[in-house]
Design an enzyme around this catalytic site. Structure first.
Site, mmCIF file in Angstrom:
data_model
loop_
_atom_site.group_PDB
_atom_site.id
_atom_site.type_symbol
_atom_site.label_atom_id
_atom_site.label_comp_id
_atom_site.label_asym_id
_atom_site.label_seq_id
_atom_site.Cartn_x
_atom_site.Cartn_y
_atom_site.Cartn_z
ATOM 1 N N ARG A 28 0.805 -1.340 0.180
ATOM 2 C CA ARG A 28 0.017 0.039 -0.214
ATOM 3 C C ARG A 28 0.862 1.177 -0.025
ATOM 4 O O ARG A 28 1.788 1.410 0.709
ATOM 5 C CB ARG A 28 -0.900 0.102 1.043
ATOM 6 C CG ARG A 28 -1.940 -1.077 1.096
ATOM 7 C CD ARG A 28 -3.113 -1.009 1.952
ATOM 8 N NE ARG A 28 -3.778 -2.232 2.187
ATOM 9 C CZ ARG A 28 -4.676 -2.659 1.406
ATOM 10 N NH1 ARG A 28 -5.028 -1.740 0.325
ATOM 11 N NH2 ARG A 28 -5.285 -3.676 1.302
ATOM 12 N N ASP A 29 0.441 2.233 -0.854
ATOM 13 C CA ASP A 29 1.131 3.389 -0.900
ATOM 14 C C ASP A 29 1.117 4.299 0.393
ATOM 15 O O ASP A 29 -0.012 4.285 1.091
ATOM 16 C CB ASP A 29 0.628 4.509 -2.210
ATOM 17 C CG ASP A 29 1.706 5.471 -2.136
ATOM 18 O OD1 ASP A 29 2.372 5.537 -3.725
ATOM 19 O OD2 ASP A 29 1.745 6.277 -1.555
ATOM 20 N N ILE A 30 2.260 4.728 0.777
ATOM 21 C CA ILE A 30 2.102 5.415 2.221
ATOM 22 C C ILE A 30 1.364 6.738 2.220
ATOM 23 O O ILE A 30 0.716 7.186 3.445
ATOM 24 C CB ILE A 30 3.672 5.666 2.683
ATOM 25 C CG1 ILE A 30 4.029 5.661 4.098
ATOM 26 C CG2 ILE A 30 4.168 6.956 2.030
ATOM 27 C CD1 ILE A 30 5.273 5.459 4.526
ATOM 28 N N ASN A 86 5.193 6.225 -13.725
ATOM 29 C CA ASN A 86 5.876 7.476 -14.166
ATOM 30 C C ASN A 86 7.377 7.084 -14.360
ATOM 31 O O ASN A 86 7.952 6.164 -13.573
ATOM 32 C CB ASN A 86 5.855 8.365 -12.772
ATOM 33 C CG ASN A 86 4.250 8.795 -12.402
ATOM 34 O OD1 ASN A 86 3.711 9.052 -13.124
ATOM 35 N ND2 ASN A 86 4.484 8.747 -11.046
ATOM 36 N N VAL A 95 10.641 7.984 -6.837
ATOM 37 C CA VAL A 95 11.458 6.858 -6.431
ATOM 38 C C VAL A 95 11.972 6.224 -7.484
ATOM 39 O O VAL A 95 11.434 5.729 -8.473
ATOM 40 C CB VAL A 95 10.426 5.928 -5.473
ATOM 41 C CG1 VAL A 95 11.388 4.634 -5.013
ATOM 42 C CG2 VAL A 95 9.793 6.650 -4.375
ATOM 43 N N HIS A 99 8.370 1.092 -10.558
ATOM 44 C CA HIS A 99 6.914 0.781 -10.034
ATOM 45 C C HIS A 99 5.796 1.250 -10.869
ATOM 46 O O HIS A 99 5.758 2.020 -11.360
ATOM 47 C CB HIS A 99 7.030 1.522 -8.487
ATOM 48 C CG HIS A 99 7.080 2.990 -8.594
ATOM 49 N ND1 HIS A 99 8.475 3.668 -8.675
ATOM 50 C CD2 HIS A 99 6.291 3.918 -8.352
ATOM 51 C CE1 HIS A 99 8.213 4.719 -8.842
ATOM 52 N NE2 HIS A 99 6.978 5.066 -8.668
ATOM 53 N N MET A 100 4.758 0.595 -10.423
ATOM 54 C CA MET A 100 3.245 0.584 -11.149
ATOM 55 C C MET A 100 2.423 1.082 -9.830
ATOM 56 O O MET A 100 2.237 0.493 -8.812
ATOM 57 C CB MET A 100 2.793 -0.505 -11.774
ATOM 58 C CG MET A 100 1.243 -0.543 -12.353
ATOM 59 S SD MET A 100 1.226 -1.935 -13.495
ATOM 60 C CE MET A 100 2.570 -1.898 -14.554
ATOM 61 N N HIS A 101 1.566 2.130 -10.187
ATOM 62 C CA HIS A 101 0.580 2.674 -9.363
ATOM 63 C C HIS A 101 -0.726 1.829 -9.763
ATOM 64 O O HIS A 101 -1.086 2.176 -10.852
ATOM 65 C CB HIS A 101 0.336 4.193 -9.184
ATOM 66 C CG HIS A 101 1.515 4.877 -8.779
ATOM 67 N ND1 HIS A 101 1.560 5.468 -7.663
ATOM 68 C CD2 HIS A 101 2.751 5.218 -9.555
ATOM 69 C CE1 HIS A 101 2.709 6.238 -7.660
ATOM 70 N NE2 HIS A 101 3.363 6.107 -8.567
HETATM 71 P P1 AMP Z 1 6.507 8.252 -8.166
HETATM 72 O O1 AMP Z 1 6.052 9.694 -7.826
HETATM 73 O O2 AMP Z 1 5.685 7.412 -9.241
HETATM 74 O O3 AMP Z 1 8.000 7.890 -7.823
HETATM 75 O O4 AMP Z 1 5.660 7.389 -6.619
HETATM 76 C C1 AMP Z 1 6.227 7.058 -5.593
HETATM 77 C C2 AMP Z 1 5.372 6.689 -4.735
HETATM 78 O O5 AMP Z 1 5.894 5.803 -3.611
HETATM 79 C C3 AMP Z 1 4.786 7.783 -4.011
HETATM 80 O O6 AMP Z 1 3.204 7.671 -4.222
HETATM 81 C C4 AMP Z 1 4.915 7.483 -2.459
HETATM 82 O O7 AMP Z 1 3.594 7.881 -1.696
HETATM 83 C C5 AMP Z 1 5.103 6.056 -2.490
HETATM 84 N N1 AMP Z 1 6.036 5.900 -1.364
HETATM 85 C C6 AMP Z 1 7.308 6.588 -0.933
HETATM 86 N N2 AMP Z 1 7.797 5.787 0.148
HETATM 87 C C7 AMP Z 1 6.948 4.828 0.373
HETATM 88 C C8 AMP Z 1 6.996 3.889 1.487
HETATM 89 N N3 AMP Z 1 8.037 3.811 2.436
HETATM 90 N N4 AMP Z 1 5.958 2.916 1.370
HETATM 91 C C9 AMP Z 1 4.955 3.040 0.444
HETATM 92 N N5 AMP Z 1 5.021 3.836 -0.358
HETATM 93 C C10 AMP Z 1 5.838 4.865 -0.507
#
Ligand code: AMP
Ligand code: ZN
Length: 113
Positions: A28-30, A86, A95, A99-101
């Site tokens: 789950r996204d934080i 992204n 990050v 990764h995929m949302h």
């Molecule tokens: P992006 O902008 O596509 O790189 O998205 C990175 C996503 O990672 C964001 O939606 C953050 O909220 C999420 N994120 C960052 N750190 C963590 C974490 N420790 N646990 C869960 N999600 C995270």
């Protein structure tokens, strides 16, 4: 190991993992931007979509298939959902680990940034 998602893979930082197999994990996204907001990643550290080698390209198909299953499991499949990757600075990638949302559970804007 500075990569935050690699640290989630190794268990060094906690996360709410909803799926894992030998190649892919999802958590789950934080900072969720929708009632359902999951992050699906390869265990392998790949910087971004632009750094995906031919050998690893099948991973993205697996990530999509897993996201589809998770959308069903989370109750987001019936009303629709969005998968987003992204890539790079102007693509909004914060990050640097591919990764995929998976976003769902509410009506999402019909604009794309
Ligand atoms: P992006 O902008 O596509 O790189 O998205 C990175 C996503 O990672 C964001 O939606 C953050 O909220 C999420 N994120 C960052 N750190 C963590 C974490 N420790 N646990 C869960 N999600 C995270
Ligand atoms: Zn990483």
């Amino acid at each position: 190991m500075a990569c935050i998602f690699c640290q989630i893979v190794s268990g060094r930082i906690p996360s709410d993992i909803v799926y894992q197999d030998e190649e892919v994990i999802a958590f789950r996204d934080i900072k969720p931007q929708a009632p359902v907001h999951l992050i699906i990643i390869p265990r392998k550290h790949i910087l971004s979509l632009a750094h995906l080698s031919e050998v690893d390209s099948a991973l993205v198909g697996r990530m999509v298939a897993i996201a589809n299953q998770l959308a069903k499991k989370e109750g987001a499949a019936q009303n629709g959902y969005r998968l987003v990757i992204n890539c790079g600075e102007q693509g909004g990638q914060l990050v640097p680990h591919l990764h995929m949302h998976l976003l769902g559970g509410r009506g999402l804007s019909d604009t794309l940034g």
